[in-house]
Design an enzyme around this catalytic site. Sequence first.
Site, PDB file in Angstrom:
ATOM      1  N   SER A 114       0.833  -1.190   0.000  1.00 40.34           N
ATOM      2  CA  SER A 114       0.000   0.000   0.000  1.00 40.34           C
ATOM      3  C   SER A 114       0.881   1.258   0.000  1.00 40.34           C
ATOM      4  CB  SER A 114      -0.963  -0.038   1.192  1.00 40.34           C
ATOM      5  OG  SER A 114      -1.968   0.945   1.082  1.00 40.34           O
ATOM      6  N   HIS A 129      -8.081  -5.028  -0.414  1.00 41.82           N
ATOM      7  CA  HIS A 129      -6.899  -4.298   0.029  1.00 41.82           C
ATOM      8  C   HIS A 129      -6.507  -4.724   1.446  1.00 41.82           C
ATOM      9  CE1 HIS A 129      -4.077  -0.939  -0.167  1.00 41.82           C
ATOM     10  NE2 HIS A 129      -4.298  -0.799   1.122  1.00 41.82           N
ATOM     11  N   ASP A 188     -10.206  -3.569  -4.847  1.00 40.55           N
ATOM     12  CA  ASP A 188      -9.366  -2.556  -4.203  1.00 40.55           C
ATOM     13  C   ASP A 188      -9.405  -1.270  -5.011  1.00 40.55           C
ATOM     14  OD1 ASP A 188      -7.419  -1.107  -2.857  1.00 40.55           O
ATOM     15  OD2 ASP A 188      -5.781  -2.470  -3.329  1.00 40.55           O
TER      16      ASP A 188
END
Length: 307
Positions: free
Chosen positions: A155, A280, A250
């Site tokens: 991320s 995610h 996501d």
Amino acid sequence: MPLDPYVVDLLAKARSLGRPPLRRLTPAEARAFVDADTAAKPRGPDLFAVEAVEVPGPAGPLRLRIYRPAAGVRPAVLYLHGGGFVFCDLDSHDGICRLLAARSGRTVVAVDYRLAPEHPFPAAADDGLAVLRLMAERADAFAIDPARIVVAGDSAGGNLAAVTALRARDEGGPPIEGQILAYPVTASYDAGFESYRIFAEGFGLTASDMVWFWDHYADARGRAHPHAAPFLATSLAGLPPAFVFTAEYDVLRDEGEAYARRLLEAGVLTRFERVRALHHGFLHLVDHPPAAAVFDAMADWLAGLER
């Protein structure tokens, strides 16, 4: 593919807690929720050794956690945690780092980099590059092979890993063996990627969450800089081999995949995978077989760098 039933259940449980959205929270309030969630995360496997150290950083000491799967000098992974540049820490990603070290056989060095908004862009990126250089310069102290360092992150940490690779290329090294970018942030929230619309709500990370993260991390000028949004880099040529994977459900899916395409078009040896049925942050599900399988994929890719 339909969303994994295990993830459906997790998302339902999260909604049942009735927590306010990030846009209604201060960073301190959001961090308190993250700290509470960290206590319930799977711990990951035991290792030969896990060490806490402190090293000099660009603006003061930085905490590192070193995960050793075995004795002796090992190839290494510099790991930069996710959390939108605003929260998470060494504890929140402990399970991920443990499993990555165990499956790959590499020493994993996790960085407690400075967080926004107290330390906005480019503080976190500066910390990542500083630790990479320290690992290369003091490889004996880390008991790692300085020619075998991979940068990795998930991320926001995937963003920082990509930026570290860019800066090492452009700012005098050190050389990097490879980069692992897990559902990475590569562009600002206003870049127009379709997954922001498709998965705006209901899948954990939301589109409004990303606005909140970016607004704390970088102003408009910063968001236009490739060291904040690596998708904007003029060229990706000459970067180290990459393993990029995204989650099917996501908001960040399309920007991660667009970055992988740009790497391939630039001639960078790149493996790309869209992980089906997951959302995610799935790397935290270290006890869930479909997520754990991705750690095997990372280990296989890392082993391929050695051949």
